[in-house]
Design an enzyme around this catalytic site. Structure first.
Site, short mmCIF file in Angstrom:
data_model
loop_
_atom_site.label_atom_id
_atom_site.label_comp_id
_atom_site.label_asym_id
_atom_site.label_seq_id
_atom_site.Cartn_x
_atom_site.Cartn_y
_atom_site.Cartn_z
N HIS A 357 0.85 -1.20 0.00
CA HIS A 357 0.00 0.00 0.00
C HIS A 357 0.88 1.24 0.00
O HIS A 357 0.52 2.27 0.57
CB HIS A 357 -0.93 0.00 1.22
CG HIS A 357 -2.02 -1.03 1.13
ND1 HIS A 357 -2.99 -1.17 2.08
CD2 HIS A 357 -2.27 -1.96 0.17
CE1 HIS A 357 -3.81 -2.16 1.72
NE2 HIS A 357 -3.39 -2.65 0.57
C1 LIG Z 1 1.00 -7.65 -5.03
C2 LIG Z 1 0.01 -6.54 -4.77
C3 LIG Z 1 -1.24 -6.86 -4.22
C4 LIG Z 1 -2.17 -5.85 -4.00
N1 LIG Z 1 -3.41 -6.19 -3.50
C5 LIG Z 1 -4.37 -5.25 -3.39
C6 LIG Z 1 -5.69 -5.59 -3.02
O1 LIG Z 1 -6.00 -6.76 -2.77
N2 LIG Z 1 -6.61 -4.59 -2.92
C7 LIG Z 1 -6.28 -3.29 -3.18
O2 LIG Z 1 -7.16 -2.44 -3.09
N3 LIG Z 1 -5.03 -2.93 -3.53
C8 LIG Z 1 -4.07 -3.88 -3.64
N4 LIG Z 1 -2.80 -3.52 -4.01
C9 LIG Z 1 -2.49 -2.08 -4.12
C10 LIG Z 1 -2.97 -1.50 -5.44
O3 LIG Z 1 -2.53 -2.31 -6.51
C11 LIG Z 1 -2.39 -0.08 -5.59
O4 LIG Z 1 -2.80 0.71 -4.49
C12 LIG Z 1 -2.85 0.59 -6.86
O5 LIG Z 1 -2.62 -0.22 -8.00
C13 LIG Z 1 -2.13 1.90 -7.05
O6 LIG Z 1 -2.58 2.49 -8.24
P1 LIG Z 1 -1.69 3.54 -9.03
O7 LIG Z 1 -2.50 3.94 -10.22
O8 LIG Z 1 -1.23 4.59 -8.09
O9 LIG Z 1 -0.40 2.75 -9.49
P2 LIG Z 1 -0.25 1.42 -10.35
O10 LIG Z 1 -1.46 0.58 -10.30
O11 LIG Z 1 1.06 0.83 -9.93
O12 LIG Z 1 -0.13 1.96 -11.85
C14 LIG Z 1 1.02 2.56 -12.36
C15 LIG Z 1 1.23 2.05 -13.78
O13 LIG Z 1 2.25 2.83 -14.40
C16 LIG Z 1 3.10 1.98 -15.11
N5 LIG Z 1 4.40 2.64 -15.22
C17 LIG Z 1 5.28 2.95 -14.26
N6 LIG Z 1 6.35 3.57 -14.77
C18 LIG Z 1 6.13 3.69 -16.10
C19 LIG Z 1 6.88 4.24 -17.17
N7 LIG Z 1 8.08 4.81 -16.98
N8 LIG Z 1 6.36 4.17 -18.43
C20 LIG Z 1 5.15 3.60 -18.66
N9 LIG Z 1 4.39 3.06 -17.67
C21 LIG Z 1 4.89 3.10 -16.41
C22 LIG Z 1 3.15 0.71 -14.28
O14 LIG Z 1 3.55 -0.39 -15.08
C23 LIG Z 1 1.69 0.60 -13.82
O15 LIG Z 1 0.91 -0.09 -14.75
C24 LIG Z 1 -1.85 -4.50 -4.27
C25 LIG Z 1 -0.59 -4.19 -4.82
C26 LIG Z 1 0.32 -5.20 -5.07
C27 LIG Z 1 1.66 -4.84 -5.69
#
Ligand SMILES: Cc1cc2nc3c(=O)[nH]c(=O)nc-3n(C[C@H](O)[C@H](O)[C@H](O)COP(=O)(O)OP(=O)(O)OC[C@H]3O[C@@H](n4cnc5c(N)ncnc54)[C@H](O)[C@@H]3O)c2cc1C
Length: 440
Positions: A357
């Site tokens: 998280h």
């Molecule tokens: C193993 C795991 C289990 C989880 N389980 C849960 C759960 O059960 N329930 C829950 O609510 N949350 C869960 N989470 C947390 C949840 O996934 C995150 O809080 C959420 O995905 C964050 O969203 P975000 O958009 O901030 O980032 P992300 O979802 O990480 O999205 C960022 C995206 O940007 C891309 N990216 C990064 N750098 C670059 C670049 N330079 N060029 C192009 N693309 C790039 C990445 O590949 C990714 O696809 C879990 C996380 C993990 C890792």
């Protein structure tokens, strides 16, 4: 708040379902109530003190849903999604004394070819960075936006804006766990029941996590990569799996500290956007977080000792013994202290792990303003978990998706009010550029 609620509902309608409680979860729920995590709030998405049944992204047929489902709402005529496109840097115009303005990105495709994508000329067009809690501060830094001294020490040139707060305030909700073996068969379940305590911890459980099991495997992948990266050998990793099998884990109860005050930071390690930066979370650095962990573990001990949960735990296994088993597992790289066997504070420190998280790094009020625009730069917003001051104790992805919808609606309204030609969202793309990558 009405718009926030509407945005949550927009996501929930598509992705979130009510879980069917399995026996283990039902016993766990009653155990929480017996342990005093009251009142019982039934099935709800709300994060309110007490015991509840939370939403799941698995539908009644067992199919998992994800943010990708939200693309069903999109108009395919006006959206282009590039897969395997790794952004290396955001491009800025920096003419005269004007504020830097984002005008595009350099990305690399799956064949290793670099492309420049530029915004069409429309003052309302902007780059929106959504690379996550780790990716967004990293990409800002690689693009020349971050603490000047750090950027210069890694050879980032030019420094577009000295932004000392980029990468600061990183946080992760620390998690401590106990594995439980059951004398009776247990059905598989991911988190269904949530106990939200008065002292800001979230207590949850999974059942039937015997190996091989995808969820268990995912959880330990992070640990295994750490073990591999350090002095531990592959043999140690195999031993670890063997130990887990011998333990016959049927249930897994976790305590997460919501909104920890302990904070850390993120720094570049090199100029490659595909490499992880260095991240320090400083778990339990602040006494307040530790106290919450101890109280959470005391509540878990009450659940383990409850009548409701008794049939899912061997009668001769004391709660303390179950906790102490965790000390023998290499679930993190921290040293184990003898005192952890009787001192819950030390147990928290020694056995803390991530719950993924992580958040912060581009926080609202420090890196972006309340409209998620990067301070000091035009046409650049960050909209993802990196902007959070704290992450909810459970289901942070719901809040991230809500934020995407909420801000999307707001941006569309701003565009409509601007009088600009709002049809012109297009980017000028495929301008292949083999010279601009910082990693070359
Ligand atoms: C193993 C795991 C289990 C989880 N389980 C849960 C759960 O059960 N329930 C829950 O609510 N949350 C869960 N989470 C947390 C949840 O996934 C995150 O809080 C959420 O995905 C964050 O969203 P975000 O958009 O901030 O980032 P992300 O979802 O990480 O999205 C960022 C995206 O940007 C891309 N990216 C990064 N750098 C670059 C670049 N330079 N060029 C192009 N693309 C790039 C990445 O590949 C990714 O696809 C879990 C996380 C993990 C890792």
């Amino acid at each position: 708040m009405d718009e926030v609620e509407a945005a949550y509902e927009w996501v929930e309608d598509k992705l979130v379902f009510e879980p069917q409680l399995v026996g283990w979860q039902s016993a766990f729920k009653h155990g929480l109530l017996e342990a005093g995590v009251l009142p019982y709030n039934g099935f709800t998405f709300k994060h309110i003190v007490g015991t509840k049944i939370g939403g799941t992204i698995f539908d009644p047929d067992g199919h998992r849903h994800s943010a990708a489902d939200l693309l069903e709402y999109a108009n395919p005529e006006t959206i282009a999604v590039y897969l395997h496109a790794l952004v290396h840097k955001i491009l800025f115009t920096t003419e005269g004394d004007q504020r830097p303005r984002a005008y595009g990105v350099i990305y690399q495709d799956a064949d290793g070819v670099f492309h420049k994508a530029e915004l069409a000329k429309n003052t309302m067009n902007e780059v929106i960075l959504c690379a996550g809690a780790i990716g967004s501060p990293q990409l800002l830094m690689l693009s020349g936006v971050g603490p000047r001294v750090d950027l210069e020490s890694h050879g980032v040139s030019p420094v577009i804006l000295d932004h000392p707060m980029v990468g600061k305030g990183m946080g992760d909700n620390p998690l401590n766990t106990v594995f439980v073996s059951s004398p009776r068969p247990v059905e598989a379940s991911l988190i269904q029941v949530v106990g939200i305590t008065k002292f800001d911890t979230f207590i949850e459980g999974f059942s039937s996590v015997k190996l091989p099991n995808n969820m268990m495997h995912t959880f330990f992948q992070g640990v295994l990569s750490l073990l591999n990266e350090t002095s531990h050998s592959t043999l140690a990793v195999i031993d670890f799996y063997k130990q887990l099998n011998v333990m016959e884990i049927d249930g897994w109860i976790v305590n997460k500290v919501d909104g920890p005050v302990s904070r850390g930071h993120l720094e570049l390690r090199n100029m490659n956007p595909d490499d992880n930066p260095s991240v320090t979370f400083n778990y339990y650095q602040e006494a307040e977080d530790l106290e919450k962990c101890v109280k959470g573990l005391k509540t878990i001990i009450k659940v383990l000792n409850s009548n409701a949960f008794s049939s899912y735990k061997y009668p001769n296994a004391t709660a303390r013994e179950l906790l102490n088993r965790m000390l023998s597992l290499p679930i993190n790289l921290r040293p184990r202290h003898e005192s952890a066997k009787f001192n819950l504070t030390q147990f928290c420190i020694d056995t803390v792990i991530t719950v993924w998280h992580y958040h912060g790094g581009c926080q609202v009020g420090r890196v972006v303003d309340k409209n998620y625009k990067v301070f000091g730069i035009d046409a650049l917003r960050v909209i993802d978990g990196s902007t959070f001051l704290k992450s909810p104790g459970t289901n942070p992805q719901a809040t991230v998706m809500m934020l995407g919808r909420y801000m999307g609606q707001k941006i569309l309204r701003e565009r409509n009010a601007s009088g600009e030609n709002n049809e012109d969202y297009s980017i000028i793309k495929d301008d292949t550029d083999k010279s601009s990558s910082s990693s070359k």
